[in-house]
Write a protein that holds these residues in place. Structure first.
Motif, PDB file in Angstrom:
ATOM      1  N   UNK A  31       0.841  -1.206   0.000  1.00  0.00           N
ATOM      2  CA  UNK A  31       0.000   0.000   0.000  1.00  0.00           C
ATOM      3  C   UNK A  31       0.879   1.259   0.000  1.00  0.00           C
ATOM      4  N   UNK A  32       1.903   1.257   0.842  1.00  0.00           N
ATOM      5  CA  UNK A  32       2.816   2.405   0.887  1.00  0.00           C
ATOM      6  C   UNK A  32       3.566   2.574  -0.424  1.00  0.00           C
ATOM      7  N   UNK A  33       3.924   1.479  -1.037  1.00  0.00           N
ATOM      8  CA  UNK A  33       4.601   1.550  -2.338  1.00  0.00           C
ATOM      9  C   UNK A  33       3.676   2.192  -3.371  1.00  0.00           C
ATOM     10  N   UNK A  34       2.397   1.833  -3.341  1.00  0.00           N
ATOM     11  CA  UNK A  34       1.424   2.454  -4.248  1.00  0.00           C
ATOM     12  C   UNK A  34       1.243   3.934  -3.949  1.00  0.00           C
ATOM     13  N   UNK A  35       1.319   4.312  -2.684  1.00  0.00           N
ATOM     14  CA  UNK A  35       1.205   5.729  -2.319  1.00  0.00           C
ATOM     15  C   UNK A  35       2.350   6.552  -2.894  1.00  0.00           C
ATOM     16  N   UNK A  41       5.114  14.115  -1.236  1.00  0.00           N
ATOM     17  CA  UNK A  41       5.864  13.994   0.019  1.00  0.00           C
ATOM     18  C   UNK A  41       6.100  12.517   0.308  1.00  0.00           C
ATOM     19  N   UNK A  42       7.318  12.081   0.113  1.00  0.00           N
ATOM     20  CA  UNK A  42       7.610  10.648   0.213  1.00  0.00           C
ATOM     21  C   UNK A  42       8.303  10.240   1.507  1.00  0.00           C
ATOM     22  N   UNK A  43       8.866  11.176   2.252  1.00  0.00           N
ATOM     23  CA  UNK A  43       9.678  10.784   3.411  1.00  0.00           C
ATOM     24  C   UNK A  43       8.859  10.012   4.452  1.00  0.00           C
ATOM     25  N   UNK A  44       7.630  10.425   4.720  1.00  0.00           N
ATOM     26  CA  UNK A  44       6.797   9.714   5.693  1.00  0.00           C
ATOM     27  C   UNK A  44       6.427   8.317   5.171  1.00  0.00           C
ATOM     28  N   UNK A  45       6.138   8.234   3.887  1.00  0.00           N
ATOM     29  CA  UNK A  45       5.788   6.944   3.273  1.00  0.00           C
ATOM     30  C   UNK A  45       6.985   5.996   3.346  1.00  0.00           C
ATOM     31  N   UNK A  49       7.216   2.387   5.202  1.00  0.00           N
ATOM     32  CA  UNK A  49       7.706   1.192   4.506  1.00  0.00           C
ATOM     33  C   UNK A  49       8.823   0.542   5.316  1.00  0.00           C
ATOM     34  N   UNK A  50       9.741   1.363   5.779  1.00  0.00           N
ATOM     35  CA  UNK A  50      10.874   0.872   6.558  1.00  0.00           C
ATOM     36  C   UNK A  50      10.400   0.142   7.817  1.00  0.00           C
ATOM     37  N   UNK A  51       9.457   0.757   8.533  1.00  0.00           N
ATOM     38  CA  UNK A  51       8.967   0.153   9.770  1.00  0.00           C
ATOM     39  C   UNK A  51       8.290  -1.197   9.516  1.00  0.00           C
ATOM     40  N   UNK A  52       7.465  -1.279   8.476  1.00  0.00           N
ATOM     41  CA  UNK A  52       6.795  -2.545   8.165  1.00  0.00           C
ATOM     42  C   UNK A  52       7.801  -3.634   7.802  1.00  0.00           C
ATOM     43  N   UNK A  53       8.778  -3.285   6.985  1.00  0.00           N
ATOM     44  CA  UNK A  53       9.746  -4.293   6.551  1.00  0.00           C
ATOM     45  C   UNK A  53      10.726  -4.656   7.663  1.00  0.00           C
ATOM     46  N   UNK A  54      11.026  -3.713   8.526  1.00  0.00           N
ATOM     47  CA  UNK A  54      11.893  -4.011   9.670  1.00  0.00           C
ATOM     48  C   UNK A  54      11.187  -4.979  10.623  1.00  0.00           C
ATOM     49  N   UNK A  55       9.912  -4.728  10.877  1.00  0.00           N
ATOM     50  CA  UNK A  55       9.131  -5.634  11.732  1.00  0.00           C
ATOM     51  C   UNK A  55       9.019  -7.013  11.100  1.00  0.00           C
ATOM     52  N   UNK A  56       8.753  -7.047   9.805  1.00  0.00           N
ATOM     53  CA  UNK A  56       8.634  -8.318   9.093  1.00  0.00           C
ATOM     54  C   UNK A  56       9.954  -9.092   9.131  1.00  0.00           C
ATOM     55  N   UNK A  57      11.060  -8.393   8.951  1.00  0.00           N
ATOM     56  CA  UNK A  57      12.374  -9.038   9.017  1.00  0.00           C
ATOM     57  C   UNK A  57      12.580  -9.709  10.370  1.00  0.00           C
ATOM     58  N   UNK A  58      12.281  -8.989  11.431  1.00  0.00           N
ATOM     59  CA  UNK A  58      12.446  -9.545  12.766  1.00  0.00           C
ATOM     60  C   UNK A  58      11.566 -10.754  13.003  1.00  0.00           C
ATOM     61  N   UNK A  59      10.316 -10.679  12.572  1.00  0.00           N
ATOM     62  CA  UNK A  59       9.396 -11.804  12.749  1.00  0.00           C
ATOM     63  C   UNK A  59       9.869 -13.028  11.955  1.00  0.00           C
ATOM     64  N   UNK A  60      10.324 -12.803  10.737  1.00  0.00           N
ATOM     65  CA  UNK A  60      10.832 -13.913   9.911  1.00  0.00           C
ATOM     66  C   UNK A  60      12.035 -14.569  10.580  1.00  0.00           C
ATOM     67  N   UNK A  61      12.937 -13.762  11.082  1.00  0.00           N
ATOM     68  CA  UNK A  61      14.136 -14.309  11.712  1.00  0.00           C
ATOM     69  C   UNK A  61      13.798 -15.084  12.985  1.00  0.00           C
ATOM     70  N   UNK A  62      12.873 -14.580  13.775  1.00  0.00           N
ATOM     71  CA  UNK A  62      12.471 -15.283  14.997  1.00  0.00           C
ATOM     72  C   UNK A  62      11.866 -16.640  14.653  1.00  0.00           C
ATOM     73  N   UNK A  77      18.012  -1.860   3.253  1.00  0.00           N
ATOM     74  CA  UNK A  77      19.216  -1.146   2.811  1.00  0.00           C
ATOM     75  C   UNK A  77      18.883  -0.156   1.697  1.00  0.00           C
ATOM     76  N   UNK A  78      18.004  -0.542   0.791  1.00  0.00           N
ATOM     77  CA  UNK A  78      17.568   0.371  -0.277  1.00  0.00           C
ATOM     78  C   UNK A  78      16.839   1.568   0.343  1.00  0.00           C
ATOM     79  N   UNK A  79      15.961   1.288   1.300  1.00  0.00           N
ATOM     80  CA  UNK A  79      15.202   2.374   1.937  1.00  0.00           C
ATOM     81  C   UNK A  79      16.104   3.301   2.740  1.00  0.00           C
ATOM     82  N   UNK A  80      17.091   2.733   3.421  1.00  0.00           N
ATOM     83  CA  UNK A  80      18.028   3.561   4.193  1.00  0.00           C
ATOM     84  C   UNK A  80      18.816   4.472   3.251  1.00  0.00           C
ATOM     85  N   UNK A  81      19.253   3.918   2.140  1.00  0.00           N
ATOM     86  CA  UNK A  81      19.958   4.707   1.135  1.00  0.00           C
ATOM     87  C   UNK A  81      19.063   5.826   0.605  1.00  0.00           C
ATOM     88  N   UNK A  82      17.798   5.504   0.413  1.00  0.00           N
ATOM     89  CA  UNK A  82      16.829   6.500  -0.065  1.00  0.00           C
ATOM     90  C   UNK A  82      16.636   7.610   0.955  1.00  0.00           C
TER      91      UNK A  82
END
Length: 120
Positions: A31-35, A41-45, A49-62, A77-82
């Motif tokens: 949804x955020x990618x579509x936004x 104004x993309x910084x909030x989006x 995105x970063x928060x959702x993928x960071x949470x997903x990464x942690x859940x997958x690893x657990x 890493x792409x989002x951090x670079x952005x």
């Protein structure tokens, strides 16, 4: 391959909860990618995105889905670079669309598995 340090019997009771949460994160990321396509104004989006993928990464690893977690890390890493050096939204969308779709497919595969194991 599944990380052998995690006992799948201990996590099987959490698989359904994991999948519900993971699918919510990936749907919200899409949804955020579509936004990004429609908003100036993309910084909030990007932060969302970063928060959702960071949470997903942690859940997958657990849960022992480390390869899927690694794919999330690559997107992070792409989002951090952005965040550090913004590009055009179009470039960012193209960079993230396929990796996010891949993670969504992996989550569907995980859901269809009879036991917890990772996608190779």
């Amino acid at each position: 391959m599944y990380d052998k340090t995690v006992n799948p019997n201990d996590l099987s009771a959490y698989k359904e909860s994991f999948l519900q949460s993971a699918k919510k994160h990936i749907d919200d990321a899409e949804h955020n990618l579509n936004l990004l396509r429609t908003n100036k104004e993309t910084s909030e989006i990007i932060n969302e995105l970063y928060l959702h993928l960071h949470s997903l990464k942690g859940e997958c690893n657990v849960m022992g889905y480390n390869e899927t977690g690694l794919k999330c890390e690559q997107i992070l890493l792409i989002l951090k670079s952005e965040q550090e050096k913004p590009t055009t939204s179009r470039h960012l969308i193209l960079s993230l669309k396929i990796p996010i779709e891949t993670i969504k497919k992996e989550l569907n595969s995980i859901e269809n598995e009879s036991s917890i194991s990772n996608i190779s």
